[in-house]
Design a protein around this motif. Structure first.
Motif, PDB file in Angstrom:
ATOM      1  N   MET A   1       0.817  -1.317   0.005  1.00  0.00           N
ATOM      2  CA  MET A   1      -0.122  -0.046   0.147  1.00  0.00           C
ATOM      3  C   MET A   1       0.753   1.289   0.153  1.00  0.00           C
ATOM      4  O   MET A   1       1.879   1.316   0.670  1.00  0.00           O
ATOM      5  N   ASN A   2       0.616   2.341  -0.849  1.00  0.00           N
ATOM      6  CA  ASN A   2       1.274   3.577  -0.749  1.00  0.00           C
ATOM      7  C   ASN A   2       0.780   4.249   0.377  1.00  0.00           C
ATOM      8  O   ASN A   2      -0.181   4.150   1.160  1.00  0.00           O
ATOM      9  N   PRO A   3       1.846   4.923   1.100  1.00  0.00           N
ATOM     10  CA  PRO A   3       1.862   5.662   2.208  1.00  0.00           C
ATOM     11  C   PRO A   3       0.808   6.937   2.058  1.00  0.00           C
ATOM     12  O   PRO A   3       0.563   7.530   1.197  1.00  0.00           O
ATOM     13  N   ALA A   4       0.181   7.224   3.066  1.00  0.00           N
ATOM     14  CA  ALA A   4      -0.899   8.310   3.019  1.00  0.00           C
ATOM     15  C   ALA A   4      -0.389   9.640   2.939  1.00  0.00           C
ATOM     16  O   ALA A   4       0.994   9.885   3.483  1.00  0.00           O
ATOM     17  N   PRO A   5      -0.646  10.405   1.973  1.00  0.00           N
ATOM     18  CA  PRO A   5       0.082  11.675   1.735  1.00  0.00           C
ATOM     19  C   PRO A   5       0.029  12.487   3.169  1.00  0.00           C
ATOM     20  O   PRO A   5      -0.902  12.695   4.053  1.00  0.00           O
ATOM     21  N   THR A   6       0.941  13.503   2.994  1.00  0.00           N
ATOM     22  CA  THR A   6       1.279  14.416   4.229  1.00  0.00           C
ATOM     23  C   THR A   6       0.703  15.559   4.094  1.00  0.00           C
ATOM     24  O   THR A   6       0.831  16.088   2.582  1.00  0.00           O
ATOM     25  N   THR A   7       0.124  16.488   4.795  1.00  0.00           N
ATOM     26  CA  THR A   7      -0.825  17.565   4.617  1.00  0.00           C
ATOM     27  C   THR A   7       0.303  18.730   5.100  1.00  0.00           C
ATOM     28  O   THR A   7       0.924  18.690   6.234  1.00  0.00           O
ATOM     29  N   PHE A   8       0.686  19.722   4.297  1.00  0.00           N
ATOM     30  CA  PHE A   8       1.630  20.788   4.517  1.00  0.00           C
ATOM     31  C   PHE A   8       0.775  22.324   4.625  1.00  0.00           C
ATOM     32  O   PHE A   8      -0.100  22.213   3.840  1.00  0.00           O
ATOM     33  N   ILE A   9       1.378  23.236   5.222  1.00  0.00           N
ATOM     34  CA  ILE A   9       0.737  24.481   5.081  1.00  0.00           C
ATOM     35  C   ILE A   9       2.126  25.466   4.670  1.00  0.00           C
ATOM     36  O   ILE A   9       3.096  25.497   5.434  1.00  0.00           O
ATOM     37  N   LEU A  10       1.767  26.190   3.485  1.00  0.00           N
ATOM     38  CA  LEU A  10       2.839  26.968   2.926  1.00  0.00           C
ATOM     39  C   LEU A  10       2.293  28.538   3.063  1.00  0.00           C
ATOM     40  O   LEU A  10       1.238  28.817   2.702  1.00  0.00           O
ATOM     41  N   THR A  11       3.131  29.286   3.873  1.00  0.00           N
ATOM     42  CA  THR A  11       2.638  30.848   3.923  1.00  0.00           C
ATOM     43  C   THR A  11       3.695  31.566   3.398  1.00  0.00           C
ATOM     44  O   THR A  11       4.968  31.201   3.388  1.00  0.00           O
ATOM     45  N   LEU A  12       3.306  32.647   2.648  1.00  0.00           N
ATOM     46  CA  LEU A  12       4.583  33.527   1.762  1.00  0.00           C
ATOM     47  C   LEU A  12       3.955  34.978   1.858  1.00  0.00           C
ATOM     48  O   LEU A  12       2.833  35.187   1.707  1.00  0.00           O
ATOM     49  N   SER A  13       5.228  35.691   1.582  1.00  0.00           N
ATOM     50  CA  SER A  13       4.958  37.280   1.334  1.00  0.00           C
ATOM     51  C   SER A  13       5.891  37.587   0.366  1.00  0.00           C
ATOM     52  O   SER A  13       7.141  37.067   0.508  1.00  0.00           O
ATOM     53  N   CYS A  14       5.653  38.376  -0.764  1.00  0.00           N
ATOM     54  CA  CYS A  14       6.582  38.979  -1.394  1.00  0.00           C
ATOM     55  C   CYS A  14       6.040  40.133  -2.198  1.00  0.00           C
ATOM     56  O   CYS A  14       4.659  40.574  -2.027  1.00  0.00           O
ATOM     57  N   PRO A  15       6.966  41.074  -3.086  1.00  0.00           N
ATOM     58  CA  PRO A  15       6.493  42.031  -3.557  1.00  0.00           C
ATOM     59  C   PRO A  15       5.068  41.510  -4.667  1.00  0.00           C
ATOM     60  O   PRO A  15       5.652  40.493  -5.389  1.00  0.00           O
TER      61      PRO A  15
END
Length: 285
Positions: A1-15
């Protein structure tokens, strides 16, 4: 069985520039990410772009994605952070002699309502050591006077580091943090002020509100800065006041508001929904 996907949170700021959403979504696609939730904001007054993306990835580790982001971000002058959504935020709580916010946070934490891990309680009084013990949380009594402030704060910071705390909550902690400690905790210390800032600053806002005959009282959760009660505001709320109210009436009603406002601020911070925008915040609720 394939491993369950991991959930990530990306936050960012830029011009801000054209194509940023496309660029970020393309980056995530190239790195095996599947977007589950996304929000963005363009501050036209500052020209800055803010984004929060929650995504899953089956075959990527946090460190591998961080390495890829370290190459992706510089050409866009992008500030970013990446988190495993399942990780609870290690937290230390400061308190003095008003325990309603502490009690509320402890209950919500143990009830699974806040994605935090309270690892220690620090107080300049002994009042809540039994409450801490009932939740099996280490309690550190660190008295503080003007003469011992530097040593006391050094000990506080030792505990914060030892617990690997990523969040410090001032749950009615009635001592002013030094400029040095405020800077060390920049962006990761939340205070609850028992007033609707910027009105009625200081130690007795309910007395000031009663004296002025206000019709609304409030509470404000904000990030701690070296300027007293001036940090970026995260959340506020109000309660109705009446001409028949005493100071005690306002205080009791205000405590409920304080607890709710602080809990929301802690929840949003620990879900990585808050980005600091100068002296303001962007909150992706």
């Amino acid at each position: 069985m394939n491993p369950a996907p991991t959930t990530f949170i990306l936050t960012l700021s830029c011009p801000d520039r054209k194509g940023l959403v496309h660029a970020v979504s393309g980056f995530l696609l190239d790195n095996g990410g599947n977007i589950e939730e996304a929000a963005q904001f363009n501050d036209q007054t500052t020209g800055l772009f803010f984004m929060r993306v929650q995504f899953s990835a089956a075959d990527q580790s946090l460190s591998a994605l961080q390495a890829a982001l370290a190459e992706f971000a510089p050409p866009l002058n992008m500030q970013w952070s990446l988190h495993d959504a399942a990780k609870k935020v290690p937290t230390v709580v400061f308190v003095s002699r008003e325990g309603h916010c502490l009690n509320d946070l402890l209950f919500r934490w143990k009830s699974g309502l806040l994605p935090i891990d309270i690892r220690a309680i620090i107080s300049n009084h002994r009042d809540f050591y039994q409450l801490a013990a009932s939740y099996n949380v280490p309690f550190h009594h660190i008295p503080m006077t003007a003469a011992t402030k530097a040593q006391a704060e050094a000990r506080q910071y030792e505990i914060i580091q030892a617990e690997q705390a990523e969040l410090v909550v001032l749950a009615r902690y009635m001592q002013i943090l030094s400029d040095d400690l405020s800077q060390k905790l920049s962006g990761k210390a939340i205070n609850i002020h028992h007033s609707f800032l910027p009105s009625f600053k200081g130690a007795k806002p309910y007395y000031q509100a009663h004296d002025r005959g206000v019709k609304l009282i409030g509470a404000t959760a904000h990030y701690v800065t070296a300027d007293l009660d001036e940090g970026p505001i995260i959340e506020q709320d109000v309660a109705r006041a009446f001409h028949t109210d005493t100071v005690d009436d306002l205080t009791a009603r205000g405590r409920d508001t304080e607890s709710q406002v602080l809990a929301r601020a802690v929840k949003w911070h620990s879900e990585h929904r808050i980005l600091i925008n100068g002296h303001k915040t962007v909150v992706f609720r």
